[in-house]
Design a protein around this motif. Structure first.
Motif, PDB file in Angstrom:
ATOM      1  N   ARG A 165       0.862  -1.177   0.000  1.00  0.00           N
ATOM      2  CA  ARG A 165       0.000   0.000   0.000  1.00  0.00           C
ATOM      3  C   ARG A 165       0.898   1.226   0.000  1.00  0.00           C
ATOM      4  N   LYS A 166       0.478   2.234  -0.714  1.00  0.00           N
ATOM      5  CA  LYS A 166       1.301   3.436  -0.836  1.00  0.00           C
ATOM      6  C   LYS A 166       1.593   4.066   0.526  1.00  0.00           C
ATOM      7  N   ASP A 167       0.601   3.973   1.435  1.00  0.00           N
ATOM      8  CA  ASP A 167       0.758   4.609   2.746  1.00  0.00           C
ATOM      9  C   ASP A 167       1.043   3.606   3.854  1.00  0.00           C
ATOM     10  N   SER A 168       1.614   2.436   3.497  1.00  0.00           N
ATOM     11  CA  SER A 168       1.872   1.414   4.513  1.00  0.00           C
ATOM     12  C   SER A 168       2.876   1.916   5.555  1.00  0.00           C
ATOM     13  N   VAL A 169       2.652   1.481   6.781  1.00  0.00           N
ATOM     14  CA  VAL A 169       3.487   1.892   7.905  1.00  0.00           C
ATOM     15  C   VAL A 169       3.946   0.639   8.642  1.00  0.00           C
ATOM     16  N   PHE A 170       5.232   0.559   8.957  1.00  0.00           N
ATOM     17  CA  PHE A 170       5.746  -0.609   9.651  1.00  0.00           C
ATOM     18  C   PHE A 170       5.534  -0.485  11.159  1.00  0.00           C
ATOM     19  N   ALA A 171       5.548  -1.624  11.826  1.00  0.00           N
ATOM     20  CA  ALA A 171       5.287  -1.661  13.267  1.00  0.00           C
ATOM     21  C   ALA A 171       6.328  -0.874  14.060  1.00  0.00           C
ATOM     22  N   THR A 172       7.506  -0.699  13.496  1.00  0.00           N
ATOM     23  CA  THR A 172       8.564   0.039  14.195  1.00  0.00           C
ATOM     24  C   THR A 172       8.212   1.518  14.364  1.00  0.00           C
ATOM     25  N   GLN A 173       7.174   1.967  13.668  1.00  0.00           N
ATOM     26  CA  GLN A 173       6.770   3.363  13.795  1.00  0.00           C
ATOM     27  C   GLN A 173       5.741   3.590  14.901  1.00  0.00           C
ATOM     28  N   CYS A 174       5.464   2.529  15.656  1.00  0.00           N
ATOM     29  CA  CYS A 174       4.570   2.640  16.813  1.00  0.00           C
ATOM     30  C   CYS A 174       5.165   3.617  17.825  1.00  0.00           C
ATOM     31  N   ILE A 175       4.340   4.552  18.324  1.00  0.00           N
ATOM     32  CA  ILE A 175       4.815   5.550  19.294  1.00  0.00           C
ATOM     33  C   ILE A 175       4.474   5.151  20.720  1.00  0.00           C
ATOM     34  N   GLY A 176       3.875   3.969  20.877  1.00  0.00           N
ATOM     35  CA  GLY A 176       3.602   3.453  22.218  1.00  0.00           C
ATOM     36  C   GLY A 176       2.519   4.179  22.974  1.00  0.00           C
ATOM     37  N   CYS A 177       1.568   4.791  22.264  1.00  0.00           N
ATOM     38  CA  CYS A 177       0.531   5.565  22.957  1.00  0.00           C
ATOM     39  C   CYS A 177      -0.447   4.679  23.728  1.00  0.00           C
ATOM     40  N   GLY A 178      -0.609   3.418  23.293  1.00  0.00           N
ATOM     41  CA  GLY A 178      -1.464   2.479  24.017  1.00  0.00           C
ATOM     42  C   GLY A 178      -2.951   2.589  23.730  1.00  0.00           C
ATOM     43  N   LYS A 179      -3.357   3.458  22.814  1.00  0.00           N
ATOM     44  CA  LYS A 179      -4.794   3.593  22.518  1.00  0.00           C
ATOM     45  C   LYS A 179      -5.390   2.280  22.022  1.00  0.00           C
ATOM     46  N   CYS A 180      -4.611   1.532  21.253  1.00  0.00           N
ATOM     47  CA  CYS A 180      -5.093   0.259  20.716  1.00  0.00           C
ATOM     48  C   CYS A 180      -5.433  -0.718  21.838  1.00  0.00           C
ATOM     49  N   GLU A 181      -4.592  -0.767  22.846  1.00  0.00           N
ATOM     50  CA  GLU A 181      -4.787  -1.727  23.933  1.00  0.00           C
ATOM     51  C   GLU A 181      -6.022  -1.401  24.770  1.00  0.00           C
ATOM     52  N   GLN A 182      -6.390  -0.127  24.810  1.00  0.00           N
ATOM     53  CA  GLN A 182      -7.579   0.265  25.574  1.00  0.00           C
ATOM     54  C   GLN A 182      -8.860  -0.290  24.967  1.00  0.00           C
ATOM     55  N   HIS A 183      -8.822  -0.605  23.670  1.00  0.00           N
ATOM     56  CA  HIS A 183     -10.036  -1.043  22.979  1.00  0.00           C
ATOM     57  C   HIS A 183     -10.020  -2.519  22.596  1.00  0.00           C
ATOM     58  N   CYS A 184      -8.946  -3.240  22.906  1.00  0.00           N
ATOM     59  CA  CYS A 184      -8.819  -4.640  22.483  1.00  0.00           C
ATOM     60  C   CYS A 184      -9.661  -5.560  23.370  1.00  0.00           C
ATOM     61  N   PRO A 185     -10.682  -6.233  22.831  1.00  0.00           N
ATOM     62  CA  PRO A 185     -11.516  -7.132  23.633  1.00  0.00           C
ATOM     63  C   PRO A 185     -10.742  -8.338  24.161  1.00  0.00           C
ATOM     64  N   GLN A 186      -9.623  -8.677  23.483  1.00  0.00           N
ATOM     65  CA  GLN A 186      -8.825  -9.838  23.894  1.00  0.00           C
ATOM     66  C   GLN A 186      -7.723  -9.477  24.882  1.00  0.00           C
ATOM     67  N   ASN A 187      -7.649  -8.193  25.233  1.00  0.00           N
ATOM     68  CA  ASN A 187      -6.619  -7.717  26.170  1.00  0.00           C
ATOM     69  C   ASN A 187      -5.204  -8.110  25.723  1.00  0.00           C
ATOM     70  N   ILE A 188      -4.952  -7.999  24.450  1.00  0.00           N
ATOM     71  CA  ILE A 188      -3.633  -8.331  23.903  1.00  0.00           C
ATOM     72  C   ILE A 188      -2.654  -7.192  24.210  1.00  0.00           C
ATOM     73  N   PRO A 189      -1.460  -7.507  24.692  1.00  0.00           N
ATOM     74  CA  PRO A 189      -0.439  -6.466  24.871  1.00  0.00           C
ATOM     75  C   PRO A 189       0.108  -6.064  23.502  1.00  0.00           C
ATOM     76  N   ILE A 190      -0.653  -5.274  22.799  1.00  0.00           N
ATOM     77  CA  ILE A 190      -0.403  -5.022  21.376  1.00  0.00           C
ATOM     78  C   ILE A 190       0.977  -4.417  21.124  1.00  0.00           C
ATOM     79  N   ARG A 191       1.376  -3.466  21.934  1.00  0.00           N
ATOM     80  CA  ARG A 191       2.651  -2.806  21.685  1.00  0.00           C
ATOM     81  C   ARG A 191       3.813  -3.801  21.742  1.00  0.00           C
ATOM     82  N   GLU A 192       3.772  -4.675  22.724  1.00  0.00           N
ATOM     83  CA  GLU A 192       4.827  -5.682  22.866  1.00  0.00           C
ATOM     84  C   GLU A 192       4.770  -6.695  21.717  1.00  0.00           C
ATOM     85  N   MET A 193       3.557  -7.130  21.362  1.00  0.00           N
ATOM     86  CA  MET A 193       3.402  -8.139  20.314  1.00  0.00           C
ATOM     87  C   MET A 193       3.790  -7.595  18.940  1.00  0.00           C
ATOM     88  N   LEU A 194       3.546  -6.305  18.701  1.00  0.00           N
ATOM     89  CA  LEU A 194       3.931  -5.717  17.419  1.00  0.00           C
ATOM     90  C   LEU A 194       5.439  -5.800  17.198  1.00  0.00           C
TER      91      LEU A 194
END
Length: 395
Positions: A338-367
């Motif tokens: 995708r022209k605007d693809s972004v790699f996981a290394t560009q994660c800024i660690g804000c944690g917004k994703c983890e607040q909404h994950c129904p599976q309680n996945i530690p997304i930042r660590e798993m990325l």
């Protein structure tokens, strides 16, 4: 053979013949064997035959077989414009003329823009005049129906779907891909616009047959229906009225006969609640080997930095539930190309994703772990090369 309708009300067999996997002998397609298989399918009622410019020898083989047996006018040929090779309007004409010559015909029933993953690829084609070209070819009768084949995210699929008056489309779809790529949402969006949907990879490249976990194979073998792993997959698709045609790369008479039998006995709506519950049990057995319990619900999205979290986790899981190659391939198609693809290394660690994950996945660590597996150092140069090639000229 059962049939479903295209936009014009014409019949399309619910089983289509995928012509990418013809048997080869000494590096060449075994034409006599392919002819026997194609004619067996034709005589059983299959009327949709799918090939592509880049399937080595496939267009020429299909064209010769149809001509030999004088059935060109009685079937539908689907082939594809390799948009990733197209750089000008002249190259569109040159490629299409070559395809007609290979296929020994003066028209194509179903013509697709091949392997779109990003809206930018469609924009590139528009910039070099594809819309006017399509109109001319449809007016002349050289193209009867225009569509696109797609590998990418649901939102990108729907953006392409809504940007043009398509006659049909093709998506990867099966009971493991229900919420991946175009997914069930894309399928239903197309059906709501009365756009026929052709299905590729109904068996996930064999994953839902020979590569099933042994526990799942035993469960299927013990089931009272007597259905094979492939039959469960096909029936799950045929059960959905939104599905128009399911492609199968058939390369033996036995496979042709079996697939035609299933296509003759699996109308939409035939599965029961118990059948769906059983399929969920099979999926659970498959998912036991996954690395992260992501369901693809996308509650974590959108990421402030544009990272495709579910797409990355899906590719990572496939590396362990299938093969490393299939996982990386899926990651390329859904997230990287995708022209605007972004790699996981560009994660800024804000944690917004983890607040909404129904599976309680530690997304930042798993990325971080997923990126290390999906993008080992030796693949990074290749990723950049493939991306620049597939998206060259895109705005």
């Amino acid at each position: 053979m059962q049939y479903r309708k295209n936009k014009k009300g014409e019949d399309i067999s619910i089983l289509g013949y995928g012509c990418m996997r013809f048997t080869t002998k000494a590096g060449r397609i075994d034409l006599d064997k392919a002819e026997q298989e194609i004619m067996a399918a034709y005589n059983a009622g299959v009327n949709y035959f799918d090939t592509a410019y880049i399937y080595t020898g496939s267009e020429a083989a299909l064209g010769e077989i149809l001509e030999r047996n004088k059935i060109r006018e009685k079937v539908n040929i689907a082939t594809k414009l390799p948009q990733y090779l197209i750089t000008s309007s002249a190259s569109i004409d040159k490629t299409f003329a070559e395809e007609l010559s290979r296929l020994r015909t003066n028209y194509v029933d179903y013509y697709l823009m091949h392997h779109l993953t990003d809206f930018a690829q469609w924009e590139k084609l528009k910039a070099i005049g594809i819309e006017d070209w399509i109109e001319r070819k449809k007016s002349s009768g050289e193209i009867r129906n225009i569509g696109f084949s797609f590998h990418g995210s649901t939102d990108m699929f729907q953006k392409i779907l809504n940007d043009y008056d398509w006659d049909f489309c093709m998506i990867q779809y099966n009971y493991l891909d229900e919420v991946a790529q175009a997914g069930v949402d894309g399928l239903r969006a197309a059906a709501a616009k009365n756009i026929p949907v052709m299905i590729m990879e109904p068996l996930r490249g064999g994953k839902l047959v020979s590569l099933l976990p042994e526990s799942a194979k035993k469960m299927i073998a013990a089931h009272s229906s007597g259905w094979t792993p492939a039959e469960w997959s096909f029936r799950w698709l045929y059960n959905q009225s939104e599905v128009t045609c399911v492609l199968s790369g058939m390369n033996s008479i036995e496979i042709v006969q079996e697939n035609c039998r299933i296509a003759d006995t699996a109308p939409s709506g035939h599965l029961t609640d118990d059948d769906f519950a059983f399929i969920e049990k099979i999926k659970a057995e498959i998912k036991r080997t996954e690395k992260v319990g992501c369901t693809g619900c996308r509650y974590c999205m959108p990421c402030p930095k544009g990272i495709d979290i579910p797409g990355i986790f899906r590719g990572w899981n496939l590396m362990y539930s299938e093969t490393k190659i299939s996982g990386i391939k899926d990651y390329f198609q859904v997230s990287v190309l995708r022209k605007d693809s972004v790699f996981a290394t560009q994660c800024i660690g804000c944690g917004k994703c983890e607040q909404h994950c129904p599976q309680n996945i530690p997304i930042r660590e798993m990325l971080k772990k997923a990126d290390k597996d999906l993008r080992p150092w030796y693949l990074k140069p290749a990723i950049n090369i493939v991306k620049s090639f597939m998206l060259r000229g895109s705005k």
